[in-house]
Write a protein that holds these residues in place. Structure first.
Motif, PDB file in Angstrom:
ATOM      1  N   SER A 268     -31.887 -27.496 -15.578  1.00 31.19           N
ATOM      2  CA  SER A 268     -32.718 -28.660 -15.247  1.00 31.19           C
ATOM      3  C   SER A 268     -32.110 -29.457 -14.098  1.00 31.19           C
ATOM      4  O   SER A 268     -32.838 -29.966 -13.224  1.00 31.19           O
TER       5      SER A 268
ATOM      6  N   GLN B 176     -37.923 -32.829 -14.698  1.00 30.88           N
ATOM      7  CA  GLN B 176     -37.791 -31.394 -14.427  1.00 30.88           C
ATOM      8  C   GLN B 176     -37.747 -30.589 -15.728  1.00 30.88           C
ATOM      9  O   GLN B 176     -38.307 -29.490 -15.797  1.00 30.88           O
TER      10      GLN B 176
ATOM     11  N   GLU C 291     -39.276 -31.396 -18.497  1.00 26.55           N
ATOM     12  CA  GLU C 291     -40.658 -31.350 -18.968  1.00 26.55           C
ATOM     13  C   GLU C 291     -41.480 -30.355 -18.157  1.00 26.55           C
ATOM     14  O   GLU C 291     -42.318 -29.631 -18.700  1.00 26.55           O
ATOM     15  N   LYS C 292     -41.225 -30.312 -16.857  1.00 24.08           N
ATOM     16  CA  LYS C 292     -41.938 -29.357 -15.996  1.00 24.08           C
ATOM     17  C   LYS C 292     -41.601 -27.926 -16.393  1.00 24.08           C
ATOM     18  O   LYS C 292     -42.481 -27.047 -16.434  1.00 24.08           O
TER      19      LYS C 292
ATOM     20  N   LYS D 282     -40.741 -26.944 -19.361  1.00 26.08           N
ATOM     21  CA  LYS D 282     -41.391 -26.673 -20.640  1.00 26.08           C
ATOM     22  C   LYS D 282     -42.886 -26.417 -20.471  1.00 26.08           C
ATOM     23  O   LYS D 282     -43.443 -25.500 -21.085  1.00 26.08           O
ATOM     24  N   GLU D 283     -43.533 -27.253 -19.671  1.00 20.57           N
ATOM     25  CA  GLU D 283     -44.991 -27.243 -19.613  1.00 20.57           C
ATOM     26  C   GLU D 283     -45.562 -26.264 -18.596  1.00 20.57           C
ATOM     27  O   GLU D 283     -46.651 -25.730 -18.789  1.00 20.57           O
ATOM     28  N   GLU D 284     -44.836 -26.014 -17.491  1.00 23.95           N
ATOM     29  CA  GLU D 284     -45.429 -25.272 -16.386  1.00 23.95           C
ATOM     30  C   GLU D 284     -44.666 -24.012 -15.981  1.00 23.95           C
ATOM     31  O   GLU D 284     -45.262 -23.109 -15.377  1.00 23.95           O
ATOM     32  N   LEU D 285     -43.384 -23.953 -16.258  1.00 27.27           N
ATOM     33  CA  LEU D 285     -42.553 -22.911 -15.656  1.00 27.27           C
ATOM     34  C   LEU D 285     -41.986 -21.916 -16.665  1.00 27.27           C
ATOM     35  O   LEU D 285     -40.976 -21.270 -16.404  1.00 27.27           O
ATOM     36  N   GLY D 286     -42.621 -21.800 -17.830  1.00 31.37           N
ATOM     37  CA  GLY D 286     -42.183 -20.801 -18.803  1.00 31.37           C
ATOM     38  C   GLY D 286     -40.868 -21.109 -19.465  1.00 31.37           C
ATOM     39  O   GLY D 286     -40.072 -20.207 -19.747  1.00 31.37           O
TER      40      GLY D 286
ATOM     41  N   GLU E  57     -35.572 -30.530  -6.008  1.00 34.54           N
ATOM     42  CA  GLU E  57     -36.760 -31.351  -5.777  1.00 34.54           C
ATOM     43  C   GLU E  57     -36.452 -32.747  -5.251  1.00 34.54           C
ATOM     44  O   GLU E  57     -37.213 -33.288  -4.447  1.00 34.54           O
TER      45      GLU E  57
END
Length: 522
Positions: A141, A113, A115-116, A118-122, A148
């Motif tokens: 996180s 979560q 990483e998500k 950082k990479e996808e959710l601003g 989820e």
């Protein structure tokens, strides 16, 4: 209004491994101190949990022990101040019952979560607004993980809190969070000191599921009578909510002015500086947490402090333990005596101390430990010194980030368990390249909580008054030749980390899954 000779402040410091109750008299003198430990449970790989009720009972027990001592008998407790570890998450139902244990800062279940985010959710923009780096330690996180991976639990949760909020709810029946603890959740805007609506929307939670926000000087009264009686306190005693342990440690050692840097190395480590405005790092390397509504603490924590020396002792120092027993010595003292035989740089042996992943400045839960440069000439004393040096280099790496955003240090004050060792203190001084001051402060966070309580009830005109209470017991000057060696080693330390970052990810996945093949195919 000032404290009288027969008056005292009780500080309660909720740590990761124990609860400390310290009774302070005038000018921060310790009257009596008690510590009650509690276990850390790891039911699954990467999970780390504690029983909130057990921690609450540890508080009750520690207060009982302190107040029943002969040293405390002649004092009247004027107020209570709280300090607490950060980043814990507890879910409560609508009736105020526990749905989860306390998920503590060392818990890494939400790596995916983080990483998500950082990479996808601003995630970087969230960090710049909240001051909390994106990492599995943060409640941000953890709540996303819960949404989820445990949706039934997530939807049943009426209130998301931390361990201090749980304790205060048990004492007063209300959910409140101080700005300091709240600023370490990833959910609080630094500019408004209010919950970040965009983050709440991202998590699909409401502000009604979070505690009411209050200043670190907020006073609670009307304690549950039965609990107050059990502890030996008046139910009407003022309880000052206080702040987090990290920012209060700066207060406790008097490092509150511009350029005054506090370094703490205990089980883990940290380096921090107080500023008069919120300050974040464009590269996301440091945190920014509230001390008061007008003072902020910037810096960063490392995962791997004194626990590295304990790991070395437990796994590889059986001969030292046996020799120490025969000599009536502490095994740590004997190990450090061995390390003293080795020159700075451990004759080309470098240790990256990432056995528990790493927080600042990399915020990489997948980082792993490494001895680099091993040759046949290296003996056990080289490995011991390399561990001492590696822990300090990790602190220095955060110090570099802190210097970049807040300016150079004008004064460095160090505390924590490492400070018992003159050798380790000198290594820190040499790596930092600046005079090192070591105060006579056994419990900096607890003293900070006591100072905050005195300030809140009007017995101190300024938090800066604590500076006159701090007595410096050791001063170290840097050995400039050693400093040059360490600067070269630090450059190598950074290069090795950068080159092995992808390999760390592969190894961490292997350790979690036990299936190495898919990670290296092709």
């Amino acid at each position: 209004m000032t404290m009288q000779q027969n008056e005292a402040i009780l500080a309660l410091d909720i740590g990761t491994t124990s609860l400390k109750a310290v009774l302070f008299g005038q000018k921060g003198t310790v009257i009596v101190s008690q510590s009650v430990g509690y276990p850390l449970s790891q039911p699954k790989p990467d999970w780390a949990e504690q029983d909130p009720e057990l921690i609450f009972q540890s508080i009750v027990k520690a207060v009982q022990q302190v107040l029943s001592t002969k040293e405390a008998a002649s004092y009247q407790v004027k107020a209570i101040g709280f300090s607490s570890a950060m980043h814990s998450l507890i879910s409560m139902d609508a009736e105020g019952n526990l749905l989860t244990p306390s998920i503590v800062w060392t818990d890494n279940r939400s790596v995916a979560q983080a990483e998500k985010l950082k990479e996808e959710l601003g995630g970087h923009e969230i960090y710049l607004r909240t001051g909390t780096p994106i990492h599995p330690m943060s409640p941000l996180s953890k709540i996303l993980w819960m949404r989820e991976q445990a949706p039934a639990l997530f939807h049943k949760t009426a209130m998301f809190i931390g361990i201090k909020e749980f304790v205060l709810h048990r004492l007063f029946g209300t959910y409140v969070s101080d700005y300091s603890i709240a600023s370490a959740t990833g959910l609080l805007r630094l500019d408004t000191l209010d919950w970040d609506e965009d983050v709440l929307s991202l998590l699909q939670i409401t502000r009604e599921q979070l505690p009411a926000l209050v200043p670190t000087t907020h006073i609670l009264k009307g304690m549950e009578p039965a609990v107050a009686e059990q502890m030996g306190l008046s139910a009407d005693i003022p309880v000052v909510i206080g702040a987090s342990d990290g920012v209060l440690a700066n207060l406790g050692v008097g490092a509150t002015g511009p350029g005054e840097v506090a370094i703490t190395i205990g089980t883990s480590g940290a380096i921090r500086m107080v500023t008069d405005h919120p300050l974040t790092d464009p590269q996301g390397r440091t945190f920014c947490y509230a001390l008061t509504d007008q003072q902020w603490v910037v810096g960063g924590p490392t995962n791997n402090g004194g626990i590295m020396l304990r790991w070395l002792r437990d796994q590889f120092a059986s001969p030292e333990i046996e020799v120490a027993k025969k000599l009536g010595m502490d095994p740590y003292d004997l190990m450090i005596n061995y390390a003293e035989r080795v020159p700075a740089g451990s004759e080309g042996l470098l240790f990256l101390p990432f056995l528990s992943g790493e927080r600042a400045p990399y915020w990489n839960a997948n980082a792993r430990g490494l001895f680099f440069g091993i040759s046949l000439r290296h003996q056990r004393e080289h490995f011991i010194r390399a561990v001492l040096e590696g822990v300090v280099l990790s602190i220095f790496s955060v110090g570099v980030a802190l210097r970049d955003i807040a300016g150079p240090a004008t004064e460095i004050i160090a505390s924590g368990g490492f400070a018992k060792s003159a050798v380790w203190r000198q290594i820190l001084c040499d790596v930092m390249g600046k005079e090192l001051l070591v105060p006579e402060v056994a419990d900096a966070s607890a003293l900070g909580a006591a100072v905050m309580a005195l300030y809140a009830i009007g017995d101190l005109d300024s938090l800066d008054e604590v500076k006159s209470w701090v007595r410096i017991t050791h001063r170290h000057k840097p050995n400039l030749k050693n400093s040059e060696v360490y600067l070269q080693l630090y450059d190598m330390y950074e290069r090795i980390y950068s080159k092995l970052k992808d390999e760390f990810d592969i190894m961490a996945e292997f350790q979690r899954s036990g299936d190495f093949t898919p990670s290296i195919k092709g």
